[in-house]
Scaffold this active site. Structure first.
Site, mmCIF file in Angstrom:
data_model
loop_
_atom_site.group_PDB
_atom_site.id
_atom_site.type_symbol
_atom_site.label_atom_id
_atom_site.label_comp_id
_atom_site.label_asym_id
_atom_site.label_seq_id
_atom_site.Cartn_x
_atom_site.Cartn_y
_atom_site.Cartn_z
ATOM 1 N N ASP A 107 85.798 99.661 -9.684
ATOM 2 C CA ASP A 107 86.660 98.617 -9.168
ATOM 3 C C ASP A 107 87.794 99.335 -8.411
ATOM 4 O O ASP A 107 87.888 100.568 -8.461
ATOM 5 C CB ASP A 107 87.212 97.792 -10.340
ATOM 6 C CG ASP A 107 88.248 96.785 -9.905
ATOM 7 O OD1 ASP A 107 87.990 96.044 -8.940
ATOM 8 O OD2 ASP A 107 89.327 96.742 -10.528
ATOM 9 N N ASP B 297 91.579 97.733 -7.515
ATOM 10 C CA ASP B 297 92.918 97.415 -8.031
ATOM 11 C C ASP B 297 93.002 97.657 -9.528
ATOM 12 O O ASP B 297 92.217 97.106 -10.302
ATOM 13 C CB ASP B 297 93.256 95.943 -7.743
ATOM 14 C CG ASP B 297 93.637 95.707 -6.293
ATOM 15 O OD1 ASP B 297 94.580 96.360 -5.819
ATOM 16 O OD2 ASP B 297 92.997 94.861 -5.631
#
Length: 253
Positions: free
Chosen positions: A29, A31
């Protein structure tokens, strides 16, 4: 001699990843996983929501942000803020993302140990992809600022899939693009939504308890949690993968 709970935890996390050998790929991922960008998202939301009088004009807090916003796709948030005006909701979130980029520009820092892990991955020639619910501009800002533009083989956006996280679609697409097996790939995620997506794609997911509470992340059923990429639990698990891979090569030979 008695074995401590911490040692047992390291052993179980190590063995749970060792079965992935020979490892083919690692999916990230963005953020909160590559960098601690959530504070900038929180500030952007707080400022924008004050402007529209959300919550009676009372500033939202970080607990609200974690429960309501963290890891979710903007399309799913439109109905949270503007249930009866989709067009206004889309415009609001576009403006929020532009504010995030202004706040975050030149401020993003990698999570501790990220570049050490990068070298480990590159030394083993593993494939890698960034898989995110963020808009492309945000994703590219983060990746470029961290100096990872040449690191990732692919960038998978939730908006390019039929369903974004917490559905498995983005991670399934990453497997397809990289041409790797879910049985030889694992995921790094920091949100409940993201962990659920990886688990739904039937992959092992290492959760990063960076800002989201550990007890909340554990409800999404990650393989195990780490604080950052320097966590001894992670490196014990990677060492076990190396050992298992080496054993399999000797057996084949």
């Amino acid at each position: 001699m008695a074995t401590s709970a911490g040692e047992n935890s390291k052993e179980s996390s190590s063995s749970s990843l060792a079965r992935l050998a020979p490892l083919q790929a690692i999916l990230f991922d963005i953020d909160g996983t590559l960098c601690d960008s959530d504070p900038f998202h929180y500030l952007a939301f707080r400022e924008m929501l004050l402007e529209i009088g959300y919550n009676g004009g009372v500033p939202v807090d970080e607990e609200w942000f974690v429960k309501t916003i963290s890891g979710k796709h903007n399309e799913d948030l439109v109905s949270v803020f503007f249930p009866n005006d989709h067009e206004r909701g889309v415009k609001f979130l576009d403006d929020k993302e532009a504010l995030f980029r202004r706040l975050a520009k030149e401020q993003l820092k990698p999570l501790n140990g990220l570049y050490k892990l990068r070298k480990w991955i590159e030394d083993r020639g593993l494939k890698r992809a960034a898989v995110t619910n963020a808009p492309r501009e945000n994703a590219e800002l983060c990746i470029n600022q961290l100096g990872l533009a040449d690191f990732f083989d692919a960038l998978i956006l939730g908006s390019d899939c039929k369903h974004a996280k917490p559905y498995p679609d983005p991670y399934l697409k990453a497997l397809e693009v990289l041409n790797v097996s879910k049985d030889h790939t694992f995921v790094f995620e920091d949100s409940v939504s993201g962990i659920k997506a990886g688990v739904a794609a039937e992959m092992s997911v290492i959760g990063l308890a960076n800002r989201n509470p550990s007890q909340l992340l554990m409800e999404a059923n990650p393989t195990f949690l780490i604080k950052n990429y320097e966590d001894p639990k992670l490196w014990a698990a990677l060492e076990e993968i190396d050992k298992m891979s080496s054993t399999e090569k000797k057996t084949i030979a």
